[in-house]
Design a protein around this motif. Sequence first.
Motif, PDB file in Angstrom:
ATOM      1  N   TYR A  81       0.415  -1.712 -11.391  1.00 56.09           N
ATOM      2  CA  TYR A  81      -0.389  -1.103 -10.331  1.00 56.09           C
ATOM      3  C   TYR A  81      -0.296   0.427 -10.445  1.00 56.09           C
ATOM      4  CZ  TYR A  81       0.212  -5.900  -8.770  1.00 56.09           C
ATOM      5  OH  TYR A  81       0.275  -7.266  -8.722  1.00 56.09           O
ATOM      6  N   GLU A  82      -0.070   1.122  -9.305  1.00 58.08           N
ATOM      7  CA  GLU A  82       0.038   2.585  -9.340  1.00 58.08           C
ATOM      8  C   GLU A  82       1.424   3.054  -9.766  1.00 58.08           C
ATOM      9  OE1 GLU A  82      -2.448   4.943  -8.795  1.00 58.08           O
ATOM     10  OE2 GLU A  82      -3.604   3.107  -9.042  1.00 58.08           O
ATOM     11  N   GLY A  83       2.354   2.110  -9.898  1.00 59.66           N
ATOM     12  CA  GLY A  83       3.703   2.476 -10.302  1.00 59.66           C
ATOM     13  C   GLY A  83       4.733   1.817  -9.406  1.00 59.66           C
ATOM     14  N   VAL A  84       5.975   2.272  -9.496  1.00 60.15           N
ATOM     15  CA  VAL A  84       7.062   1.701  -8.700  1.00 60.15           C
ATOM     16  C   VAL A  84       7.503   2.717  -7.649  1.00 60.15           C
ATOM     17  CG1 VAL A  84       7.805   0.376 -10.707  1.00 60.15           C
ATOM     18  CG2 VAL A  84       8.961   2.521 -10.163  1.00 60.15           C
ATOM     19  N   ASP A  85       8.090   2.198  -6.585  1.00 54.57           N
ATOM     20  CA  ASP A  85       8.617   3.068  -5.518  1.00 54.57           C
ATOM     21  C   ASP A  85       9.563   4.099  -6.131  1.00 54.57           C
ATOM     22  OD1 ASP A  85      10.523   3.927  -3.332  1.00 54.57           O
ATOM     23  OD2 ASP A  85       9.168   2.661  -2.145  1.00 54.57           O
ATOM     24  N   ALA A 138       0.835  -1.202   0.000  1.00 54.53           N
ATOM     25  CA  ALA A 138       0.000   0.000   0.000  1.00 54.53           C
ATOM     26  C   ALA A 138       0.872   1.255   0.000  1.00 54.53           C
ATOM     27  CB  ALA A 138      -0.919  -0.005   1.215  1.00 54.53           C
ATOM     28  N   PRO A 139       0.416   2.316  -0.627  1.00 57.85           N
ATOM     29  CA  PRO A 139       1.226   3.541  -0.692  1.00 57.85           C
ATOM     30  C   PRO A 139       1.230   4.299   0.629  1.00 57.85           C
ATOM     31  CG  PRO A 139      -0.896   3.897  -1.753  1.00 57.85           C
ATOM     32  CD  PRO A 139      -0.849   2.444  -1.389  1.00 57.85           C
ATOM     33  N   TYR A 140       2.374   4.842   0.981  1.00 59.05           N
ATOM     34  CA  TYR A 140       2.433   5.768   2.108  1.00 59.05           C
ATOM     35  C   TYR A 140       1.585   6.996   1.789  1.00 59.05           C
ATOM     36  CZ  TYR A 140       6.212   3.452   4.699  1.00 59.05           C
ATOM     37  OH  TYR A 140       6.966   2.571   5.438  1.00 59.05           O
ATOM     38  N   GLY A 141       0.895   7.505   2.780  1.00 58.85           N
ATOM     39  CA  GLY A 141       0.047   8.676   2.581  1.00 58.85           C
ATOM     40  C   GLY A 141      -1.362   8.321   2.169  1.00 58.85           C
ATOM     41  N   GLY A 142      -1.602   7.015   1.963  1.00 60.60           N
ATOM     42  CA  GLY A 142      -2.935   6.583   1.588  1.00 60.60           C
ATOM     43  C   GLY A 142      -3.182   6.725   0.100  1.00 60.60           C
ATOM     44  N   GLY A 143      -4.370   6.372  -0.312  1.00 62.44           N
ATOM     45  CA  GLY A 143      -4.737   6.454  -1.721  1.00 62.44           C
ATOM     46  C   GLY A 143      -5.053   5.091  -2.292  1.00 62.44           C
ATOM     47  N   PRO A 180      12.403  -5.951  -3.799  1.00 63.22           N
ATOM     48  CA  PRO A 180      12.516  -6.985  -4.849  1.00 63.22           C
ATOM     49  C   PRO A 180      12.844  -6.415  -6.225  1.00 63.22           C
ATOM     50  CG  PRO A 180      10.225  -6.694  -4.160  1.00 63.22           C
ATOM     51  CD  PRO A 180      11.058  -5.932  -3.207  1.00 63.22           C
ATOM     52  N   LEU A 181      12.300  -5.251  -6.545  1.00 62.74           N
ATOM     53  CA  LEU A 181      12.573  -4.668  -7.851  1.00 62.74           C
ATOM     54  C   LEU A 181      14.035  -4.265  -7.963  1.00 62.74           C
ATOM     55  CD1 LEU A 181      11.745  -3.717 -10.603  1.00 62.74           C
ATOM     56  CD2 LEU A 181      10.856  -1.609  -9.580  1.00 62.74           C
TER      57      LEU A 181
END
Length: 245
Positions: free
Chosen positions: A113-117, A52-57, A66-67
């Motif tokens: 998904y929403e993208g990469v870190d 899950a993303p930090y900051g929510g969403g 892993p990437l």
Amino acid sequence: MKFDLLTLFPAMFTGPLTESILKRAQQAEHITVQMHNIRDWATDRHRTADDAPYGGGAGMVMKAEPLAAAIRAVRGDEAPPVILLSPDGEPFTQALAHELATYPRLLLVCGHYEGVDERVREHLITREISIGDYVLTGGELAAMVIVDAVARLVPGVIDAASITEESHSDSLLEYPHYTRPAVWDGHAVPPVLLSGHHGEVARWRRQERLRRTWLRRPDLLERANAAGLLTDTDRAFLASLQAPD
């Protein structure tokens, strides 16, 4: 030339990259395409590669550990371009395909998904490329587009003569093509193509390239003119298209 594809879904590549020209190119060892499952570098028993993303969403984000481990392991001691397929990247063009074809190896990272870190983007990705102003479910389809467009420019994959006058090779679109029969459903092939006069055929094809580009992509004509790719004869023909009847 070698393509290394880092993905969460390697099975997506098995069909498109094993057919037709790409299949023959791999059999002839002009190119090598290898898939790497990013989950193989996950350290937990569930092989988790997103969180899950930090900051929510909404949505999930591909995890850094892993990437990053996958990129480092696949890259090895070499320094190939590490390309993230992303809607934020620079537009993919034929000119960029030609540039990428000069490298002996490309490492393509398929976002999902929403993208990469963001930290992976900042410290391990060397380039980001977008195949258009739209959003896909992941970077796998974009990676296939790049592999196809770049691989066909590798010497030996396609007859070099097939590439010289195709669309976008010199900022012009390609001329129309016809094959047998000479008349189909009442529509005939342009007579010049049956004339056997190679000079006239070449002139017709050049004019049709100019005409098609003028009708469909006038922005490309401006680019070709600015780059000095149009002759005086080309400009005179274009002027005749714009002149009133």
